[in-house]
Design an enzyme around this catalytic site. Structure first.
Site, PDB file in Angstrom:
ATOM      1  N   GLY A  36       0.834  -1.193   0.000  1.00  0.00           N
ATOM      2  CA  GLY A  36       0.000   0.000   0.000  1.00  0.00           C
ATOM      3  C   GLY A  36       0.871   1.245   0.000  1.00  0.00           C
ATOM      4  O   GLY A  36       2.026   1.201   0.438  1.00  0.00           O
TER       5      GLY A  36
ATOM      6  N   GLN B  11       3.156  10.135   1.074  1.00  0.00           N
ATOM      7  CA  GLN B  11       4.448   9.433   1.152  1.00  0.00           C
ATOM      8  C   GLN B  11       5.338   9.743  -0.048  1.00  0.00           C
ATOM      9  O   GLN B  11       6.538   9.488  -0.008  1.00  0.00           O
ATOM     10  CB  GLN B  11       4.244   7.916   1.248  1.00  0.00           C
ATOM     11  CG  GLN B  11       3.565   7.477   2.544  1.00  0.00           C
ATOM     12  CD  GLN B  11       3.373   5.982   2.582  1.00  0.00           C
ATOM     13  OE1 GLN B  11       2.398   5.471   2.062  1.00  0.00           O
ATOM     14  NE2 GLN B  11       4.326   5.266   3.158  1.00  0.00           N
TER      15      GLN B  11
ATOM     16  N   CYS C 191       5.470   0.001   7.340  1.00  0.00           N
ATOM     17  CA  CYS C 191       5.178   1.156   6.486  1.00  0.00           C
ATOM     18  C   CYS C 191       6.422   1.465   5.651  1.00  0.00           C
ATOM     19  O   CYS C 191       7.534   1.448   6.176  1.00  0.00           O
ATOM     20  CB  CYS C 191       4.823   2.351   7.366  1.00  0.00           C
ATOM     21  SG  CYS C 191       4.428   3.827   6.442  1.00  0.00           S
ATOM     22  N   LEU C 192       6.210   1.771   4.359  1.00  0.00           N
ATOM     23  CA  LEU C 192       7.354   2.080   3.499  1.00  0.00           C
ATOM     24  C   LEU C 192       8.074   3.348   3.951  1.00  0.00           C
ATOM     25  O   LEU C 192       9.234   3.553   3.618  1.00  0.00           O
ATOM     26  CB  LEU C 192       6.898   2.223   2.039  1.00  0.00           C
ATOM     27  CG  LEU C 192       6.431   0.920   1.381  1.00  0.00           C
ATOM     28  CD1 LEU C 192       5.899   1.188  -0.014  1.00  0.00           C
ATOM     29  CD2 LEU C 192       7.553  -0.105   1.349  1.00  0.00           C
TER      30      LEU C 192
ATOM     31  N   HIS D  41      -4.771   1.763   7.122  1.00  0.00           N
ATOM     32  CA  HIS D  41      -3.414   2.291   7.315  1.00  0.00           C
ATOM     33  C   HIS D  41      -3.137   3.431   6.323  1.00  0.00           C
ATOM     34  O   HIS D  41      -2.646   4.492   6.703  1.00  0.00           O
ATOM     35  CB  HIS D  41      -2.416   1.136   7.139  1.00  0.00           C
ATOM     36  CG  HIS D  41      -0.971   1.543   7.143  1.00  0.00           C
ATOM     37  ND1 HIS D  41      -0.081   1.133   8.106  1.00  0.00           N
ATOM     38  CD2 HIS D  41      -0.247   2.324   6.284  1.00  0.00           C
ATOM     39  CE1 HIS D  41       1.111   1.655   7.845  1.00  0.00           C
ATOM     40  NE2 HIS D  41       1.038   2.376   6.742  1.00  0.00           N
ATOM     41  N   GLU D  42      -3.482   3.200   5.039  1.00  0.00           N
ATOM     42  CA  GLU D  42      -3.210   4.225   4.014  1.00  0.00           C
ATOM     43  C   GLU D  42      -4.086   5.453   4.234  1.00  0.00           C
ATOM     44  O   GLU D  42      -3.636   6.590   4.034  1.00  0.00           O
ATOM     45  CB  GLU D  42      -3.413   3.660   2.608  1.00  0.00           C
ATOM     46  CG  GLU D  42      -2.568   2.441   2.247  1.00  0.00           C
ATOM     47  CD  GLU D  42      -1.102   2.595   2.587  1.00  0.00           C
ATOM     48  OE1 GLU D  42      -0.579   3.727   2.561  1.00  0.00           O
ATOM     49  OE2 GLU D  42      -0.466   1.573   2.910  1.00  0.00           O
TER      50      GLU D  42
ATOM     51  N   HIS E  48      -2.648   7.902   6.634  1.00  0.00           N
ATOM     52  CA  HIS E  48      -1.613   8.779   6.060  1.00  0.00           C
ATOM     53  C   HIS E  48      -2.229  10.095   5.571  1.00  0.00           C
ATOM     54  O   HIS E  48      -1.585  11.140   5.609  1.00  0.00           O
ATOM     55  CB  HIS E  48      -0.923   8.100   4.874  1.00  0.00           C
ATOM     56  CG  HIS E  48       0.183   7.168   5.255  1.00  0.00           C
ATOM     57  ND1 HIS E  48       1.347   7.592   5.860  1.00  0.00           N
ATOM     58  CD2 HIS E  48       0.330   5.830   5.083  1.00  0.00           C
ATOM     59  CE1 HIS E  48       2.149   6.543   6.048  1.00  0.00           C
ATOM     60  NE2 HIS E  48       1.552   5.460   5.586  1.00  0.00           N
TER      61      HIS E  48
HETATM   62 NI    NI Z   1       2.367   3.549   5.615  1.00  0.00          NI
END
Ligand code: NI
Length: 177
Positions: free
Chosen positions: A46, A51, A94-95, A136-137, A140
């Site tokens: 995701g 991000q 998370c990336l 989660h996304e 953000h």
């Molecule tokens: Ni994330």
């Protein structure tokens, strides 16, 4: 197609609240495609627009990961219109917080309304991993990271570790060859 740079925490750009997408036009659709490419390359399941430095309400996801056939989702202005009372704990990463993982509790099932890459409104029901990824996304888009759901002690440890790695990385990059 273009791969984008992923912002690593701690970074003020990850703490901003994102604005709505007025209309999903060709530029937005291209951004969604680029975000998916970036996510697959990372690799991740995701990715949210902030991000990659875009403060718009756009997320992409593919919970199939490396194990199944691709099932990409591209969403603008996602909205949770129903969520189950039952909650579940999942390990999240998370990336933007590489190599960091912790348990987060969220509603097990959700119903989401969103605008797709063709500017059409859609609704889906999600449970399991897909439900976790979408929630989660969507966090953000409010400037919320998964570490904001855990204890401040653990959050502090993780953010300090990432901060040190960033400083070290910068110093290393400036060293002469
Ligand atoms: Ni994330």
């Amino acid at each position: 197609m273009a791969k984008l740079d992923i912002i690593i925490a701690p970074d003020p750009r990850l703490k901003r609240k994102c604005g709505a997408v007025e209309r999903v036009d060709a530029g937005t659709a291209q951004l969604m495609t680029d975000m998916l490419e970036t996510m697959y390359a990372a690799p991740g399941i995701g990715l949210a627009a902030p991000q990659v430095g875009v403060t718009k309400r756009i997320i992409v996801a593919d919970p199939a990961g490396e194990n199944g056939p691709p099932a990409p989702l591209k969403m603008a202005n996602p909205e949770i219109i129903w969520s189950s009372d039952e909650k579940k704990r999942h390990e999240e990463g998370c990336l933007s917080l590489p190599q960091e993982y912790d348990m987060v509790e969220r509603p097990d099932k959700i119903r989401v309304r969103y605008v797709d890459e063709n500017n059409a409104t859609q609704e889906i029901e999600a449970d399991g991993l897909l439900s976790v990824v979408i929630q989660h996304e969507m966090d953000h888009l409010e400037g919320v990271l998964f570490v904001d759901h855990i204890s401040s002690l653990k959050r502090g440890i993780i953010l300090r570790r990432l901060s040190k790695q960033k400083k070290h990385g910068k110093r290393h990059a400036m060293e002469p060859a």
